[in-house]
Scaffold this motif. Sequence first.
Motif, mmCIF file in Angstrom:
data_model
loop_
_atom_site.group_PDB
_atom_site.id
_atom_site.type_symbol
_atom_site.label_atom_id
_atom_site.label_comp_id
_atom_site.label_asym_id
_atom_site.label_seq_id
_atom_site.Cartn_x
_atom_site.Cartn_y
_atom_site.Cartn_z
ATOM 1 N N ALA A 23 -2.095 43.279 53.971
ATOM 2 C CA ALA A 23 -3.388 42.795 53.491
ATOM 3 C C ALA A 23 -4.200 42.185 54.623
ATOM 4 O O ALA A 23 -5.432 42.069 54.516
ATOM 5 C CB ALA A 23 -3.188 41.766 52.373
ATOM 6 N N VAL A 48 -12.982 38.594 58.350
ATOM 7 C CA VAL A 48 -13.416 39.703 59.197
ATOM 8 C C VAL A 48 -14.942 39.796 59.236
ATOM 9 O O VAL A 48 -15.527 40.134 60.273
ATOM 10 C CB VAL A 48 -12.790 41.022 58.695
ATOM 11 N N GLN A 49 -15.595 39.491 58.136
ATOM 12 C CA GLN A 49 -17.059 39.515 58.110
ATOM 13 C C GLN A 49 -17.666 38.479 59.045
ATOM 14 O O GLN A 49 -18.765 38.675 59.573
ATOM 15 C CB GLN A 49 -17.561 39.276 56.684
ATOM 16 N N ARG A 72 -5.679 39.373 50.918
ATOM 17 C CA ARG A 72 -6.687 40.435 51.047
ATOM 18 C C ARG A 72 -8.097 39.868 51.020
ATOM 19 O O ARG A 72 -8.928 40.165 51.882
ATOM 20 C CB ARG A 72 -6.511 41.451 49.915
ATOM 21 N N SER A 73 -8.370 39.014 50.034
ATOM 22 C CA SER A 73 -9.713 38.465 49.885
ATOM 23 C C SER A 73 -10.066 37.541 51.048
ATOM 24 O O SER A 73 -11.154 37.647 51.631
ATOM 25 C CB SER A 73 -9.819 37.705 48.558
ATOM 26 N N PRO A 104 -4.327 46.197 58.087
ATOM 27 C CA PRO A 104 -4.308 47.265 57.080
ATOM 28 C C PRO A 104 -3.460 48.468 57.466
ATOM 29 O O PRO A 104 -3.302 48.817 58.633
ATOM 30 C CB PRO A 104 -5.786 47.648 56.948
ATOM 31 N N MET A 151 -8.920 37.492 54.033
ATOM 32 C CA MET A 151 -9.087 38.243 55.277
ATOM 33 C C MET A 151 -10.399 39.013 55.282
ATOM 34 O O MET A 151 -11.044 39.131 56.332
ATOM 35 C CB MET A 151 -7.904 39.198 55.472
ATOM 36 N N GLU A 152 -10.832 39.513 54.140
ATOM 37 C CA GLU A 152 -12.119 40.203 54.081
ATOM 38 C C GLU A 152 -13.257 39.263 54.477
ATOM 39 O O GLU A 152 -14.147 39.635 55.249
ATOM 40 C CB GLU A 152 -12.364 40.756 52.680
ATOM 41 N N TYR A 153 -13.239 38.044 53.954
ATOM 42 C CA TYR A 153 -14.254 37.065 54.338
ATOM 43 C C TYR A 153 -14.156 36.742 55.834
ATOM 44 O O TYR A 153 -15.173 36.602 56.527
ATOM 45 C CB TYR A 153 -14.096 35.785 53.523
#
Length: 436
Positions: A217, A252-253, A245-246, A220, A248-250
């Motif tokens: 997560a 990376v942005q 997952r969530s 990837p 890490m998405e924030y």
Amino acid sequence: MPAPEPTPPQSSLPEAVSHFGAHVLADAAARACDIKAATGGPPCVPSLPTPPAMSAPAPPPLDAPALEVQAPSADLERILRGPSGLGTAGLRLILREKPPTPPEPPAAAAKGRPIPGLYHHPVPEPDPVRVEEISRRIKSWALDEVALYPEDWEKEFDGFSVGRYMVGCHPDAPTIDHLMIATRLMVAENAVDDCYCEDHGGSPIGLGERLLLAHTALDPLYTTEEYQPQWAKSLHADAPRRAYRSAMEYFVQASSPAQADRFRHDMARLHMGYLAEAAWAQMDHVPEVWEYLAMRQFNNFRPCPTITDTVGGYELPADLHAQPAMQKVIVLAANATTLVNDLYSYTKELNAPGRHLNLPVVIAEREGLSDRDAYLKSVEVHNDLMHDFETEAAALAAAVPLPSVQRFLRGVAAWVDGNHDWHRTNTYRYSLPDFW
């Protein structure tokens, strides 16, 4: 005992940078002395500006002006004086005198008391407006975005006081959104620790598989078209993976590719430390003290201070972050702050089922000391690491006085102090043993 004046290491940067550094530090030192002479002491530390509760302006450019933070020691005065001259006028830095070893604080000053004899630095009370807003947002994220915990865990989630924790550790974060980057990651890491390793159904049996799948997560999986959907679906299979997952998405942005990759690397280190501790649990083995400290260099807070620049809205360039001297500073900070956790959580772990390894337990077992003497020796080990951290940070600040390096070192020092303050004040989770 204060740490000795360090001898700066040889910088691997060009000679011109070293000459620039000598000029900058001499100028800053003279300016700081003038301030002390004029005022009869160090200047007052202004409070942090109160941000709008809901607004989130764009992140500042690289090497944005630093908010003022308190210095952790006399050795780090050089870090906090910072650079001066062309191109550095926007960096606002504060000189703070080294605090004496404080007496026991008055009961009304703050809840919780510091461990007697533990080397630490008091910090200002975290901004209550930010604390309240972070607490509101992180609970909304945990419940609405990732379904992190069932209803009967709510009291424990609130008792963690993650809003106070992250605001105290990142005083230079420019916005609430920047603070939320660190807050989501902290909550996600704690969920993995609880659900996979410890309190809420965790077990050393099968831990490697769970950690590896959760790590995808963060880092990837790239596989064939046939199997990619199955992996993507697995990221929603349990609370830790949903949170990773969530969060890490924030992250990376908001981060650069280099910042994201360094975080993934440090999380892999963390997971390797989890596995070593799990192996000892399966074998019912108490490691040697040095072996335990080696494990703690991996199973520690390192991913937290390593992202201090992302949370601050700037970037420490990858080649500077990778310098051995910088890595040593980050590791020493992480090791010291993790032993703070060992010491404050000692009573909590003694009262939990099973045997929990922490430094006092290992020292008592391996060196034949009483529980009290082992605990007090653990305090000394922590203090030695703190002095080493401050000495190495001061030497690096003198050797490489670039604005991004100076600010990053201040951020790591602020994280160290904020981490201690959260442990000290979180009386919901921690209480001290009766050893004094």
